[in-house]
Write an enzyme that holds these catalytic residues in place. Structure first.
Site, PDB file in Angstrom:
ATOM      1  CG  ASP A   7      -1.694   1.224   1.440  1.00  0.00           C
ATOM      2  OD1 ASP A   7      -2.386   1.646   0.498  1.00  0.00           O
ATOM      3  OD2 ASP A   7      -1.597   1.817   2.536  1.00  0.00           O
ATOM      4  CG  ASP A   9      -1.786   7.762   0.610  1.00  0.00           C
ATOM      5  OD1 ASP A   9      -1.187   8.838   0.726  1.00  0.00           O
ATOM      6  OD2 ASP A   9      -2.336   7.389  -0.442  1.00  0.00           O
ATOM      7  CG  ASP A 163      -1.786   2.233   6.600  1.00  0.00           C
ATOM      8  OD1 ASP A 163      -2.297   3.203   7.184  1.00  0.00           O
ATOM      9  OD2 ASP A 163      -1.986   2.003   5.392  1.00  0.00           O
TER      10      ASP A 163
END
EC number: 3.1.3.18
Length: 214
Positions: A7, A9, A163
């Site tokens: 991922d 961001d 995250d």
């Protein structure tokens, strides 16, 4: 070697501050008060359309102007993306993985415009063997299609690193192991996110990947 897809961001880049600045620049243009960064964190992850809908719902922005507001937000978002910092240790971890011949991919819900600005700013135009942005396909995470598309382009399934609960759900739907970075844009406790391993220091990531590859 097992491919690794990331991922963006909140995983590789510490982008929440820039996203909050973009949102608050839009609010300032409308004569409205800023919203705190921790509130903006709750808007992030599903793409720009849900982001602007949540911002409108929480403020006095006029839903009737949604299209224009989204366009202005995207202008601010792209500008803010050009100087987004990496989390500590990211550059070194990616360099170690590439030196070992690991195929790296990127799967994000970030739209293509801001994503290009980030990759250009970091000099990452050739860092990843496959990249899917939020608007590359008709479907976005947590639908597994974007992640599976990246793995297909890398030549096989591997590990996903992210995250957020969205990332965890995406990996679960795709049937691949998920490694959780605990210092990102996370709005729920770690134990509430399904994961195979977790870390807070990118120096630990190569060893975690080795253990999962087993």
């Amino acid at each position: 070697m097992t491919p690794v897809v990331f991922d963006l961001d909140g995983t590789l880049i510490d982008s929440l501050g820039g996203i909050a600045r973009a949102a608050n620049a839009l609010l300032a243009e409308q004569g409205l008060a800023a919203v705190p960064e921790r509130q903006v964190a709750g808007y992030v992850g599903h793409g720009e359309h849900i982001f602007i809908d949540r911002l409108i719902a929480d403020t006095a922005l006029d839903a009737g102007d949604r299209a224009a507001l989204l366009a202005r937000f995207m202008t601010h978002y792209k500008a803010a993306s050009r100087n987004t910092p990496l989390f500590p240790g990211v550059a070194e971890a990616l360099a170690r993985l590439k030196a070992r011949g690991v195929a790296l991919g990127l799967c994000t819900n970030k739209p293509g415009g801001p994503l290009a600005a980030v990759l250009d700013g970091l000099g990452w135009q050739s860092m990843f063997g496959a990249v899917v942005a939020g608007d590359t396909l008709a479907r976005r995470k947590p639908d597994p299609a974007p992640l599976l598309h990246v793995f297909d382009r890398l030549g096989g399934r591997g590990v996903y690193v992210g995250d957020s609960p969205i990332d965890g759900a995406t990996a679960q739907a795709a049937g691949v192991p998920f490694v959780l970075f605990t210092q990102g844009i996370r709005t729920v406790p770690v134990q509430d996110i399904a994961h195979d391993a977790a870390f807070d220091d990118f120096a630990d990531l190569p060893g975690i990947l080795d253990r999962l590859a087993g």
